[in-house]
Design a protein around this motif. Structure first.
Motif, PDB file in Angstrom:
ATOM      1  N   ARG A  23       2.972  -8.339  -4.169  1.00 21.33           N
ATOM      2  CA  ARG A  23       2.410  -7.239  -3.388  1.00 21.33           C
ATOM      3  C   ARG A  23       2.693  -5.899  -4.048  1.00 21.33           C
ATOM      4  O   ARG A  23       1.828  -5.024  -4.115  1.00 21.33           O
ATOM      5  CB  ARG A  23       2.978  -7.273  -1.965  1.00 21.33           C
ATOM      6  CG  ARG A  23       2.382  -8.378  -1.113  1.00 21.33           C
ATOM      7  CD  ARG A  23       3.049  -8.446   0.237  1.00 21.33           C
ATOM      8  NE  ARG A  23       2.505  -9.563   1.016  1.00 21.33           N
ATOM      9  CZ  ARG A  23       3.091 -10.084   2.076  1.00 21.33           C
ATOM     10  NH1 ARG A  23       4.253  -9.602   2.501  1.00 21.33           N
ATOM     11  NH2 ARG A  23       2.536 -11.081   2.726  1.00 21.33           N
ATOM     12  N   GLU A  27      -0.238  -3.445  -5.412  1.00 22.22           N
ATOM     13  CA  GLU A  27      -0.350  -2.080  -4.873  1.00 22.22           C
ATOM     14  C   GLU A  27      -0.286  -1.044  -6.005  1.00 22.22           C
ATOM     15  O   GLU A  27      -1.003  -0.044  -5.989  1.00 22.22           O
ATOM     16  CB  GLU A  27       0.753  -1.818  -3.852  1.00 22.22           C
ATOM     17  CG  GLU A  27       0.558  -2.542  -2.530  1.00 22.22           C
ATOM     18  CD  GLU A  27      -0.658  -2.046  -1.748  1.00 22.22           C
ATOM     19  OE1 GLU A  27      -1.020  -2.698  -0.767  1.00 22.22           O
ATOM     20  OE2 GLU A  27      -1.254  -1.005  -2.121  1.00 22.22           O
ATOM     21  N   LEU A  53      -1.357 -14.462  -4.927  1.00 23.04           N
ATOM     22  CA  LEU A  53      -0.832 -14.005  -3.646  1.00 23.04           C
ATOM     23  C   LEU A  53      -1.576 -14.673  -2.495  1.00 23.04           C
ATOM     24  O   LEU A  53      -0.958 -15.124  -1.517  1.00 23.04           O
ATOM     25  CB  LEU A  53      -0.956 -12.478  -3.535  1.00 23.04           C
ATOM     26  CG  LEU A  53      -0.495 -11.870  -2.205  1.00 23.04           C
ATOM     27  CD1 LEU A  53       0.964 -12.209  -1.926  1.00 23.04           C
ATOM     28  CD2 LEU A  53      -0.700 -10.360  -2.207  1.00 23.04           C
ATOM     29  N   SER A  68      -0.444  -6.329   3.750  1.00 27.76           N
ATOM     30  CA  SER A  68      -0.599  -7.102   2.516  1.00 27.76           C
ATOM     31  C   SER A  68      -1.924  -6.739   1.840  1.00 27.76           C
ATOM     32  O   SER A  68      -2.925  -6.512   2.515  1.00 27.76           O
ATOM     33  CB  SER A  68      -0.579  -8.597   2.811  1.00 27.76           C
ATOM     34  OG  SER A  68      -0.922  -9.332   1.651  1.00 27.76           O
TER      35      SER A  68
END
Length: 686
Positions: A23, A27, A53, A68
């Protein structure tokens, strides 16, 4: 597994840590991509992170959190632009990398709808443009807002920049008699993109200024559209294809195909390759076809988009957190990846040009293992500050040699080393020279071993003299043993001479000797190309042959003679004149003629008049030929061409970026075909 069991099971700590790390990585890359327009990994690597993921969250749904990356679409808008909420979310698409995943998509839809597996579902298919998704809001026919996709729910107001794109109508109009009335409000969705040529021009300009180039046309388009100063956007030739709608008031579309057919009637450009297919098998075949022709397109695409055609099924299928269930992006093999630059070697070409070649940590690009890539020249290396040890973005498009796009400076450790360009030829040791107007260092030694080998290989190549069996090893052996110093020597070799080469027995020696003898009978165009004159490629060689008709006339042509030919510029003309002025070159040519090299006319077969009685109009840019060449083909096949659209015209052939003739054809109901259909009509479809 029952819900109670799910809640009670213990999740391994390494899985929790891996999900957390994924994550954070995603990001960060979202921030680089959406906010800074400066990614540090390729699309393929980003997709791999997201897929991993998603896989872990499907295995352990307890780990899914509202923030998420799998539960949202993009990233927050950058500062400097007003926020614009979308009336209906602009969802991103799930992707598929192979046929099995596409077939499963089709099966999943049928299961969801409760349909038998053998029931065919109709789809629309279109190229997936590698650009920036936008939404244009038209109220009472006038453009009121242009916004980026942003996070899918809120975008950035780029209205003033959008207005600088010529293919964005400021007001919608009905261009055909059967066009529906323009709705009081319609939110149109499209993909802003930059053509390959414009992308190349901008990157060359950025490199000259010492700026990092854009990684790909998509980032260039995004960076251009998100300029705070619209005048900068206006200087960059952006374009757009429209692919769908969001909120619509006062009109209800029934199918996606109806949308794609209606938008052009209101002046909104739709990709000419969109197609309606009857089932998923046809969608897969379409994907394979578009992948084959992708490198001939003037813009970048990275896959095809498959959508259920019936909009009533969209409502039944609905959406997931970040993507619709009724659409899929079927991706191509990636053409860009990141890998490490291990070393640099310097190659000598047939004109003496020194080319730096990157030695890479082996990586797969588009299904091919790549270990080397071009670094172009010294200026390219210095302007981008590329170093040995860098992680670099590498691309391979079509059959083009892999090339370094840019270094990923954020990944430097401090152990990287400067690339030192040689001052002397790495083969013969001669001091290198560079003309003030050129970026390339050259070895001036005409007897340089490396140049001799490269000249022989070019001369013997398929599109030149086509000497079968004369590859690089043979060329090196011929030069090593002093049997060939320049290409004219090939025609004075006896078959016994080849017996001196390693690996040659009687049959192999005789075959190569006969291939050289066979090459003596050639066309003037092939011979001119085989000479290896700088700036003279196959097309230019053929043009020169058609213009001058004889080698003697070309050899004695003046600068003014050459400059009078359309397409011949100053540098090309100068190169040709200097080549034939050189006494050594003239002697080499005479030796070949004395050895029996002769020129025959290009064989031109009589073509059947399959287009007799038909009239054609061409509009837009064709990929496989120029419009003048297309017109000549039509005339050769018995048809007629005209530059104006009327009801007497049988076909309007629409290339890329078709102009007003396209709209006129729509108004009059004249049949419009794309380039692929035209090639099929004349019997040249691949």
């Amino acid at each position: 597994m029952p819900e109670e069991a799910k809640e009670k099971r213990e999740i391994p700590q390494e899985i929790i840590e891996k999900v957390k790390k994924l994550r954070e990585e995603i990001e960060y890359h979202n921030y680089r991509y959406y906010v800074l327009d400066s990614p540090v990994i390729s699309d393929a690597e980003y997709d791999a992170l997201m897929r991993e993921l998603r896989r872990l969250e499907e295995m352990y749904p307890e780990l899914i959190t509202p923030d998420s990356p799998t539960q949202r679409i993009g990233f927050k808008p950058a500062e400097g632009f007003k926020e614009v909420p979308h009336a209906e979310p602009m969802l991103s698409l799930d992707d598929a990398m192979n046929e099995e995943e596409v077939i499963e998509f089709d099966k999943r839809i049928k299961r969801f709808l409760g349909l038998p597996e053998e029931t065919p579902i109709e789809y629309t298919v279109e190229p997936k443009i590698d650009g920036l998704a936008v939404e244009l809001v038209y109220e009472n026919g006038s453009l009121s807002i242009g916004a980026t996709r942003g996070d899918g729910y809120v975008g950035e107001d780029v209205t003033n920049n959008i207005k600088t794109i010529p293919t964005v109508p400021l007001r919608l109009r009905k261009f055909t008699e059967d066009a529906p009335d323009i709705p009081p409000r319609i939110d149109v969705r499209g993909e802003v993109y930059m053509n390959k040529d414009e992308f190349k021009r901008i990157n060359e300009e950025r490199i000259r200024k010492g700026e990092l180039p854009f990684a790909n046309p998509r980032n260039a388009a995004a960076g251009s559209l998100r300029q705070l100063d619209p005048s900068i956007t206006a200087k960059r030739k952006l374009d757009i294809f429209y692919y769908g709608v969001g909120k619509v008031e006062g009109y209800k579309f029934k199918t996606q195909w109806e949308i794609l057919q209606t938008l052009p009637k209101w002046g909104l450009k739709v990709n000419p390759y969109v197609k309606l297919v009857k089932d998923i098998k046809e969608a897969i075949n379409y994907h394979h076809h578009i992948e084959r022709i992708r490198d001939t397109l003037p813009y970048e695409i990275d896959g095809v988009v498959i959508k259920v055609n019936d909009l009533s099924l969209w409502e039944k299928l609905g959406t997931k957190a970040r993507s619709p269930r009724y659409a899929l992006a079927y991706k191509f093999q990636p053409t860009q990846v990141t890998t490490q630059l291990l070393d640099v070697v310097f190659q000598v070409g047939r004109t003496g040009a020194i080319t730096p070649v990157a030695v890479l940590k082996p990586v797969q690009i588009g299904g091919v293992i790549v270990e080397r890539a071009t670094l172009h020249n010294e200026d390219f290396i210095k302007n981008l500050d590329i170093r040995i040890g860098d992680w670099v973005l590498v691309q391979r498009a079509g059959e083009v040699i892999p090339e370094i796009v840019m270094p990923i400076k954020e990944r430097r450790t401090g152990q990287e080393k400067e690339i030192i360009f040689p001052t002397h030829c790495p083969i013969c040791g001669t001091k290198l020279i560079k003309k003030p107007e050129e970026a390339i260092w050259r070895c001036p030694n005409k007897n340089c071993y490396a140049q001799a080998v490269r000249k022989i290989l070019h001369f013997a190549s398929r599109n030149a003299m086509n000497i079968e069996g004369l590859g690089e090893k043979v060329a090196r052996d011929l030069v090593d043993r002093g049997l060939v110093q320049n290409v004219a020597d090939l025609y004075y070799l006896k078959w016994e001479d080849f017996m001196k080469l390693p690996g040659f027995a009687y049959k192999k020696a005789k075959n190569l000797y006969e291939a050289i003898q066979k090459s003596k009978k050639t066309t003037l165009g092939r011979f001119i190309y085989a000479l290896g004159i700088r700036h003279v490629g196959e097309a230019m060689a053929q043009m020169l042959a058609e213009k001058f008709k004889s080698l003697d006339k070309l050899m004695n042509a003046s600068m003014s003679d050459l400059l009078s030919i359309p397409g011949v510029g100053y540098e090309v003309a100068k190169s040709i004149v200097e080549f034939f002025k050189n006494e050594e070159n003239r002697k080499m040519i005479q030796r070949m003629l004395d050895a029996g090299v002769t020129f025959v006319e290009e064989e031109k077969e009589e073509k059947p008049k399959i287009l007799e009685g038909l009239t054609f109009v061409f509009t837009g840019t064709l990929k496989s030929m120029t419009r003048d060449e297309a017109k000549e083909i039509v005339r050769e096949l018995g048809g007629k061409t005209t530059d104006s659209v009327s009801k007497n015209v049988d076909y309007v052939v629409a290339g890329d970026n078709p102009g007003s003739k396209y709209q006129r054809a729509l108004q009059l109901g004249v049949k419009i075909i794309n380039e692929e259909e035209f090639l099929k009509l004349i019997g040249k479809a691949k």
